[in-house]
Design a protein around this motif. Structure first.
Motif, PDB file in Angstrom:
ATOM      1  N   MET A   1       0.840  -1.204   0.000  1.00 49.13           N
ATOM      2  CA  MET A   1       0.000   0.000   0.000  1.00 49.13           C
ATOM      3  C   MET A   1       0.874   1.253   0.000  1.00 49.13           C
ATOM      4  N   ASN A   2       0.476   2.255  -0.777  1.00 46.39           N
ATOM      5  CA  ASN A   2       1.265   3.490  -0.812  1.00 46.39           C
ATOM      6  C   ASN A   2       0.733   4.537   0.154  1.00 46.39           C
ATOM      7  N   HIS A   3      -0.399   4.207   0.862  1.00 44.77           N
ATOM      8  CA  HIS A   3      -0.962   5.103   1.886  1.00 44.77           C
ATOM      9  C   HIS A   3      -1.268   6.498   1.344  1.00 44.77           C
ATOM     10  N   GLY A   4      -1.638   6.572   0.055  1.00 48.69           N
ATOM     11  CA  GLY A   4      -2.056   7.847  -0.508  1.00 48.69           C
ATOM     12  C   GLY A   4      -0.948   8.665  -1.136  1.00 48.69           C
ATOM     13  N   LEU A   5       0.252   8.100  -1.233  1.00 51.11           N
ATOM     14  CA  LEU A   5       1.353   8.869  -1.801  1.00 51.11           C
ATOM     15  C   LEU A   5       1.120   9.199  -3.274  1.00 51.11           C
ATOM     16  N   ASP A   6       0.404   8.317  -3.970  1.00 50.24           N
ATOM     17  CA  ASP A   6       0.103   8.595  -5.369  1.00 50.24           C
ATOM     18  C   ASP A   6      -0.828   9.795  -5.504  1.00 50.24           C
ATOM     19  N   VAL A   7      -1.764   9.928  -4.553  1.00 51.40           N
ATOM     20  CA  VAL A   7      -2.670  11.085  -4.560  1.00 51.40           C
ATOM     21  C   VAL A   7      -1.891  12.368  -4.268  1.00 51.40           C
ATOM     22  N   ILE A   8      -0.960  12.273  -3.334  1.00 51.34           N
ATOM     23  CA  ILE A   8      -0.123  13.437  -3.016  1.00 51.34           C
ATOM     24  C   ILE A   8       0.652  13.874  -4.247  1.00 51.34           C
ATOM     25  N   TRP A   9       1.172  12.924  -4.999  1.00 47.81           N
ATOM     26  CA  TRP A   9       1.941  13.254  -6.201  1.00 47.81           C
ATOM     27  C   TRP A   9       1.051  13.925  -7.242  1.00 47.81           C
ATOM     28  N   ILE A  10      -0.163  13.425  -7.381  1.00 50.89           N
ATOM     29  CA  ILE A  10      -1.090  14.002  -8.349  1.00 50.89           C
ATOM     30  C   ILE A  10      -1.433  15.449  -7.969  1.00 50.89           C
ATOM     31  N   HIS A  11      -1.571  15.691  -6.660  1.00 51.28           N
ATOM     32  CA  HIS A  11      -1.953  17.018  -6.176  1.00 51.28           C
ATOM     33  C   HIS A  11      -0.751  17.811  -5.647  1.00 51.28           C
ATOM     34  N   ARG A  12       0.420  17.479  -6.127  1.00 50.26           N
ATOM     35  CA  ARG A  12       1.642  18.148  -5.649  1.00 50.26           C
ATOM     36  C   ARG A  12       1.622  19.639  -5.934  1.00 50.26           C
ATOM     37  N   SER A  13       0.946  20.048  -7.001  1.00 48.59           N
ATOM     38  CA  SER A  13       0.903  21.479  -7.328  1.00 48.59           C
ATOM     39  C   SER A  13       0.178  22.269  -6.232  1.00 48.59           C
ATOM     40  N   GLU A  14      -0.834  21.667  -5.602  1.00 47.26           N
ATOM     41  CA  GLU A  14      -1.550  22.338  -4.515  1.00 47.26           C
ATOM     42  C   GLU A  14      -0.647  22.508  -3.301  1.00 47.26           C
ATOM     43  N   LEU A  15       0.122  21.452  -2.994  1.00 43.93           N
ATOM     44  CA  LEU A  15       1.041  21.545  -1.865  1.00 43.93           C
ATOM     45  C   LEU A  15       2.132  22.564  -2.132  1.00 43.93           C
ATOM     46  N   LEU A  16       2.650  22.576  -3.356  1.00 39.30           N
ATOM     47  CA  LEU A  16       3.717  23.522  -3.687  1.00 39.30           C
ATOM     48  C   LEU A  16       3.196  24.957  -3.672  1.00 39.30           C
ATOM     49  N   ALA A  17       1.949  25.146  -4.084  1.00 38.27           N
ATOM     50  CA  ALA A  17       1.348  26.484  -4.017  1.00 38.27           C
ATOM     51  C   ALA A  17       1.203  26.915  -2.557  1.00 38.27           C
ATOM     52  N   GLY A  18       0.796  25.970  -1.705  1.00 36.28           N
ATOM     53  CA  GLY A  18       0.703  26.270  -0.275  1.00 36.28           C
ATOM     54  C   GLY A  18       2.060  26.569   0.322  1.00 36.28           C
ATOM     55  N   LEU A  19       3.077  25.818  -0.121  1.00 32.08           N
ATOM     56  CA  LEU A  19       4.443  26.055   0.355  1.00 32.08           C
ATOM     57  C   LEU A  19       4.926  27.439  -0.061  1.00 32.08           C
ATOM     58  N   LEU A  20       4.659  27.816  -1.292  1.00 32.40           N
ATOM     59  CA  LEU A  20       5.057  29.145  -1.771  1.00 32.40           C
ATOM     60  C   LEU A  20       4.364  30.233  -0.974  1.00 32.40           C
ATOM     61  N   SER A  21       3.079  30.039  -0.695  1.00 32.97           N
ATOM     62  CA  SER A  21       2.331  31.016   0.102  1.00 32.97           C
ATOM     63  C   SER A  21       2.898  31.123   1.509  1.00 32.97           C
ATOM     64  N   THR A  22       3.187  29.974   2.133  1.00 36.91           N
ATOM     65  CA  THR A  22       3.766  29.965   3.480  1.00 36.91           C
ATOM     66  C   THR A  22       5.118  30.654   3.501  1.00 36.91           C
ATOM     67  N   THR A  23       5.954  30.355   2.520  1.00 36.28           N
ATOM     68  CA  THR A  23       7.294  30.929   2.465  1.00 36.28           C
ATOM     69  C   THR A  23       7.240  32.442   2.273  1.00 36.28           C
ATOM     70  N   ALA A  24       6.402  32.884   1.338  1.00 39.35           N
ATOM     71  CA  ALA A  24       6.301  34.321   1.067  1.00 39.35           C
ATOM     72  C   ALA A  24       5.726  35.065   2.273  1.00 39.35           C
ATOM     73  N   LEU A  25       4.665  34.528   2.859  1.00 45.97           N
ATOM     74  CA  LEU A  25       4.035  35.174   4.004  1.00 45.97           C
ATOM     75  C   LEU A  25       4.974  35.211   5.199  1.00 45.97           C
ATOM     76  N   SER A  26       5.693  34.118   5.430  1.00 47.66           N
ATOM     77  CA  SER A  26       6.618  34.051   6.568  1.00 47.66           C
ATOM     78  C   SER A  26       7.799  34.999   6.370  1.00 47.66           C
ATOM     79  N   ALA A  27       8.340  35.029   5.138  1.00 46.38           N
ATOM     80  CA  ALA A  27       9.491  35.893   4.864  1.00 46.38           C
ATOM     81  C   ALA A  27       9.118  37.364   5.024  1.00 46.38           C
ATOM     82  N   LEU A  28       7.965  37.748   4.486  1.00 47.69           N
ATOM     83  CA  LEU A  28       7.539  39.146   4.590  1.00 47.69           C
ATOM     84  C   LEU A  28       7.236  39.510   6.044  1.00 47.69           C
ATOM     85  N   SER A  29       6.599  38.589   6.760  1.00 48.57           N
ATOM     86  CA  SER A  29       6.290  38.836   8.180  1.00 48.57           C
ATOM     87  C   SER A  29       7.563  38.940   9.001  1.00 48.57           C
TER      88      SER A  29
END
Length: 218
Positions: A1-29
């Motif tokens: 079982m991959n425990h959902g890792l394939d779904v994470i890979w498919i939706h990696r763009s959402e996570l990366l967008a969230g990461l970019l938002s977190t990084t930008a917001l944290s850096a500016l703050s």
């Protein structure tokens, strides 16, 4: 079982967008907190009792207030007084206001631990007021306080995860959306943890480099 890792890979763009938002917001703050915290630290060290006391009350209030509660006050409470902020602005101001107090206290402690001979030498060479603080006090204080400031910047990154409660599209929000839609909590949240770890590790590397530089000021 991959425990959902394939779904994470498919939706990696959402996570990366969230990461970019977190990084930008944290850096500016972090940048804004450093500026406002520096100003506030000079007030804390002022010989003017009233401003110094007011600054101390603010610092103590922020240090005793849970960040989550502060975000609730800004986003849900201020509209009662006619002040309405969108979720991203509310999250940003919450991070800045909250961490300004911590940065100011870190710099105040670093300032208080500097040898008085440095200030006396500055006075002897004609430095006074803002010029003395800017040229002789703050540079060594920044370097000597670099490790603690780095820890606070890491805390800003972690505090940003609380902003998911007001739907700020940061990393935790993205991970929660994925797990809600596909019910893969382990894969979604462990992916978010790893991304937070990467960001915080990068900050630690920068702080380590600054710590090596700061040794010449000890």
């Amino acid at each position: 079982m991959n425990h959902g890792l394939d779904v994470i890979w498919i939706h990696r763009s959402e996570l990366l967008a969230g990461l970019l938002s977190t990084t930008a917001l944290s850096a500016l703050s972090a940048a804004c907190s450093l500026v406002t915290g520096t100003v506030l630290s000079t007030v804390l060290m002022s010989r003017q009792r009233v401003p110094a006391s007011m600054a101390r009350v603010f610092v103590d209030l922020m240090r005793c207030t849970p960040f989550l509660l502060l975000v609730y006050v800004i986003y849900y409470g201020l509209p009662s007084f006619g002040i309405r902020l969108d979720n991203i602005s509310a999250g940003f101001f919450g991070l800045v206001i909250y961490n300004t107090a911590y940065v100011a206290e870190i710099l105040r402690a670093g300032w208080a631990n500097r040898p008085r001979e440095e200030l006396e030498a500055g006075h002897a060479f004609g430095f006074h007021g803002v010029q003395l603080v800017r040229r002789l006090v703050l540079p060594p204080v920044f370097y000597s306080s670099a490790p603690m400031l780095g820890n606070q910047f890491i805390q800003i990154v972690k505090d940003s995860s609380f902003l998911t409660i007001i739907a700020v599209p940061e990393l935790t929000y993205a991970a929660n959306n994925i797990q809600s839609n596909h019910y893969i909590p382990f894969a979604a949240f462990i992916a978010a943890v790893l991304l937070y770890w990467i960001v915080c590790s990068a900050i630690e590397l920068i702080v380590s480099a600054m710590r090596r530089v700061s040794e010449q000021y000890q």
